[in-house]
Design a protein around this motif. Structure first.
Motif, PDB file in Angstrom:
ATOM      1  N   ASP A  22       0.956  -1.225  -0.057  1.00 27.08           N
ATOM      2  CA  ASP A  22      -0.112   0.026   0.015  1.00 27.08           C
ATOM      3  C   ASP A  22       0.635   1.432   0.039  1.00 27.08           C
ATOM      4  O   ASP A  22       0.420   2.518   0.216  1.00 27.08           O
ATOM      5  CB  ASP A  22      -1.188  -0.110   1.142  1.00 27.08           C
ATOM      6  N   GLY A  23       2.079   1.214  -0.103  1.00 25.17           N
ATOM      7  CA  GLY A  23       2.944   2.369  -0.128  1.00 25.17           C
ATOM      8  C   GLY A  23       3.703   2.897   1.018  1.00 25.17           C
ATOM      9  O   GLY A  23       2.909   2.589   1.962  1.00 25.17           O
ATOM     10  N   GLY A  24       4.915   3.336   0.798  1.00 25.05           N
ATOM     11  CA  GLY A  24       5.631   3.754   2.062  1.00 25.05           C
ATOM     12  C   GLY A  24       5.063   4.938   2.881  1.00 25.05           C
ATOM     13  O   GLY A  24       5.326   5.285   3.781  1.00 25.05           O
ATOM     14  N   GLY A  25       4.131   5.678   2.190  1.00 24.50           N
ATOM     15  CA  GLY A  25       3.554   6.803   2.409  1.00 24.50           C
ATOM     16  C   GLY A  25       2.223   6.578   3.428  1.00 24.50           C
ATOM     17  O   GLY A  25       1.585   7.498   3.912  1.00 24.50           O
ATOM     18  N   LYS A  26       1.849   5.399   3.497  1.00 21.25           N
ATOM     19  CA  LYS A  26       0.609   5.031   4.103  1.00 21.25           C
ATOM     20  C   LYS A  26       0.563   4.661   5.478  1.00 21.25           C
ATOM     21  O   LYS A  26      -0.451   4.347   6.046  1.00 21.25           O
ATOM     22  CB  LYS A  26      -0.005   3.830   3.093  1.00 21.25           C
ATOM     23  N   GLY A  27       1.490   4.372   5.889  1.00 22.07           N
ATOM     24  CA  GLY A  27       1.742   3.804   7.494  1.00 22.07           C
ATOM     25  C   GLY A  27       3.063   3.241   7.598  1.00 22.07           C
ATOM     26  O   GLY A  27       3.940   3.607   6.890  1.00 22.07           O
ATOM     27  N   GLY A  28       3.446   2.601   8.847  1.00 17.93           N
ATOM     28  CA  GLY A  28       4.516   2.270   9.283  1.00 17.93           C
ATOM     29  C   GLY A  28       5.440   3.196   9.959  1.00 17.93           C
ATOM     30  O   GLY A  28       4.917   4.303  10.373  1.00 17.93           O
ATOM     31  N   ASP A  29       6.724   2.980   9.996  1.00 18.01           N
ATOM     32  CA  ASP A  29       7.662   4.008  10.737  1.00 18.01           C
ATOM     33  C   ASP A  29       8.396   4.918  10.160  1.00 18.01           C
ATOM     34  O   ASP A  29       9.061   5.852  10.189  1.00 18.01           O
ATOM     35  CB  ASP A  29       8.763   3.061  11.514  1.00 18.01           C
ATOM     36  N   THR A  30       8.058   4.969   8.494  1.00 23.64           N
ATOM     37  CA  THR A  30       8.674   5.763   7.557  1.00 23.64           C
ATOM     38  C   THR A  30       7.499   6.715   6.869  1.00 23.64           C
ATOM     39  O   THR A  30       6.437   5.994   6.548  1.00 23.64           O
ATOM     40  CB  THR A  30       9.768   5.207   6.580  1.00 23.64           C
ATOM     41  N   VAL A  31       7.841   7.695   6.230  1.00 22.35           N
ATOM     42  CA  VAL A  31       7.093   8.600   5.237  1.00 22.35           C
ATOM     43  C   VAL A  31       7.830   8.420   4.040  1.00 22.35           C
ATOM     44  O   VAL A  31       9.025   8.984   3.831  1.00 22.35           O
ATOM     45  CB  VAL A  31       6.675   9.767   5.747  1.00 22.35           C
ATOM     46  N   GLN A  32       7.370   8.083   2.788  1.00 18.29           N
ATOM     47  CA  GLN A  32       7.775   8.093   1.648  1.00 18.29           C
ATOM     48  C   GLN A  32       7.657   9.561   1.291  1.00 18.29           C
ATOM     49  O   GLN A  32       6.689   9.950   0.922  1.00 18.29           O
ATOM     50  CB  GLN A  32       7.299   7.071   0.597  1.00 18.29           C
ATOM     51  N   VAL A  33       8.747  10.226   0.612  1.00 16.13           N
ATOM     52  CA  VAL A  33       8.810  11.498  -0.020  1.00 16.13           C
ATOM     53  C   VAL A  33       9.736  11.189  -1.310  1.00 16.13           C
ATOM     54  O   VAL A  33      10.498  10.529  -1.388  1.00 16.13           O
ATOM     55  CB  VAL A  33       9.231  12.721   0.709  1.00 16.13           C
ATOM     56  N   GLY A  34       9.431  12.191  -2.165  1.00 12.83           N
ATOM     57  CA  GLY A  34      10.316  12.092  -3.511  1.00 12.83           C
ATOM     58  C   GLY A  34      10.548  13.333  -4.120  1.00 12.83           C
ATOM     59  O   GLY A  34      10.255  14.424  -3.754  1.00 12.83           O
TER      60      GLY A  34
END
Length: 383
Positions: A22-34
């Motif tokens: 579901d993508g790095g920006g949707k949860g977990g301990d990290t936030v995906q940015v680009g």
């Protein structure tokens, strides 16, 4: 840090979704940015400005605890300033669930990519795309920029040309790109409004190497000043070829000349070249510590390096105000916050443009560029 190449969008989406769920920006301990930038190709020097700015911004944010307790993970997409590749990168980024994309550089790629980001509710903040269409025909409320616009830049350049070259023959040449033609036309409109008429209006094809036919035409018309709407590579080649034909003509351009690579192309032939750019953020006292960190890494934070850094700062401040990295919530905060960044304090207006100080005129000399005082007359170009 992940790096995406510009392969077909459908394949990109399938591969990234398979890899990332579901993508790095949707949860977990990290936030995906680009960061979307021209990592390869003739505009790669500007791509380096964006990637350098993004990498240190993410490094500094993570060192300070991240955003809402989560560390940022940076993806880099190479759009090569190509519209189709930019759309492919945008599809890759959104499939990976990024919360923010800072980019692109070229307006001609940022504008089509913005439609993908708008449709997916991904926040896009361009640090460098100046064509008014990006925000005038805004694809969605989540599309922003932290740089100025070509109608602002062209207004300053056109007035300067009319005031300082009132008795000279001025030609306009553009490279047919969204950025180059748009900037040339805005500058011409402003110059005409100030009472000065052009002697010539021409177009070239970007990427060519031989502009001797154009130069001969300029020489025959006794052109004193050439306003060029386009990028540093073609500008540099035109200057060199003008000097080869014995022309003293002064070239003026826009913010695409704000790179040391321009002087690498021209050498002393570039002496006296004029350009417009925002007030140099490297001289902002608030940026001093960050500028030092860039220089300690061997990076000169010229051009759009600090604008990229500031875009990440603005998003972080909005996310913390919203207490969320959800795009809808962060967008609300982006619309209702004054940001304190390395390029100064600013707010976004209803279009997504910042209320930053106006453009200024700069002059290249001895391998560096300096801002001119408002009433400072230009110096003659080198032979």
């Amino acid at each position: 840090m992940k790096r995406f190449a510009g392969f077909p969008a459908a394949l990109a989406v399938a591969l990234v979704m398979a890899a990332c769920g579901d993508g790095g920006g949707k949860g977990g301990d990290t936030v995906q940015v680009g960061v979307e930038a021209p990592v390869t190709g003739q505009y790669a020097s500007f791509g380096a400005q964006l990637t350098n700015g993004g990498q240190l911004a993410v490094e500094d944010i993570n060192a300070a605890g991240g955003v809402l307790g989560k560390k940022l993970e940076l993806d880099t997409g190479d759009d090569a300033c190509d519209p189709k590749q930019a759309v492919a990168v945008a599809n890759q980024m959104t499939a990976n669930g990024v919360a923010l994309v800072v980019g692109g550089y070229c307006s001609g790629s940022s504008i089509p990519a913005s439609k993908v980001y708008a449709e997916s509710n991904t926040i896009q903040i361009s640090p460098a795309s100046t064509n008014p269409v990006l925000t005038d025909d805004r694809a969605g409320p989540n599309i922003y920029r932290v740089c100025g616009r070509d109608d602002q830049q062209g207004g300053v350049a056109g007035k300067y040309l009319a005031e300082h070259f009132a008795d000279k023959n001025i030609a306009f040449v553009h490279d047919k790109t969204a950025y180059g033609k748009g900037l040339a036309d805005e500058t011409l409109k402003a110059m005409n409004a100030a009472g000065k008429k052009e002697a010539m209006y021409e177009a070239i094809t970007a990427g060519e190497k031989d502009y001797s036919a154009l130069v001969s035409k300029l020489k025959q018309a006794n052109i004193d000043v050439l306003y060029f709407g386009g990028y540093h590579t073609e500008a540099g080649l035109i200057i060199r070829q003008m000097r080869d034909q014995g022309m003293n003509t002064t070239l003026m351009g826009g913010d695409a000349l704000v790179t040391q690579e321009f002087w690498s192309i021209t050498g002393p032939a570039g002496e006296g070249t004029l350009m417009t750019f925002s007030p140099d953020p490297r001289k902002n006292p608030a940026a001093a510590e960050v500028v030092k960190r860039f220089k300690d890494k061997g990076i000169e934070p010229e051009g759009y390096v600090l604008y990229t850094y500031a875009a990440f700062q603005a998003w972080k401040q909005a996310a913390e105000k919203a207490q969320s990295v959800d795009s809808a919530e962060v967008t609300k905060a982006l619309n209702d916050t004054e940001f304190d960044t390395v390029i100064g304090k600013f707010r976004f207006n209803e279009k997504g443009d910042p209320n930053l100080p106006p453009y200024a005129v700069y002059r290249w000399s001895n391998g560096t560029y300096e801002q001119l005082a408002g009433d400072e007359a230009p110096k003659a170009a080198a032979n």
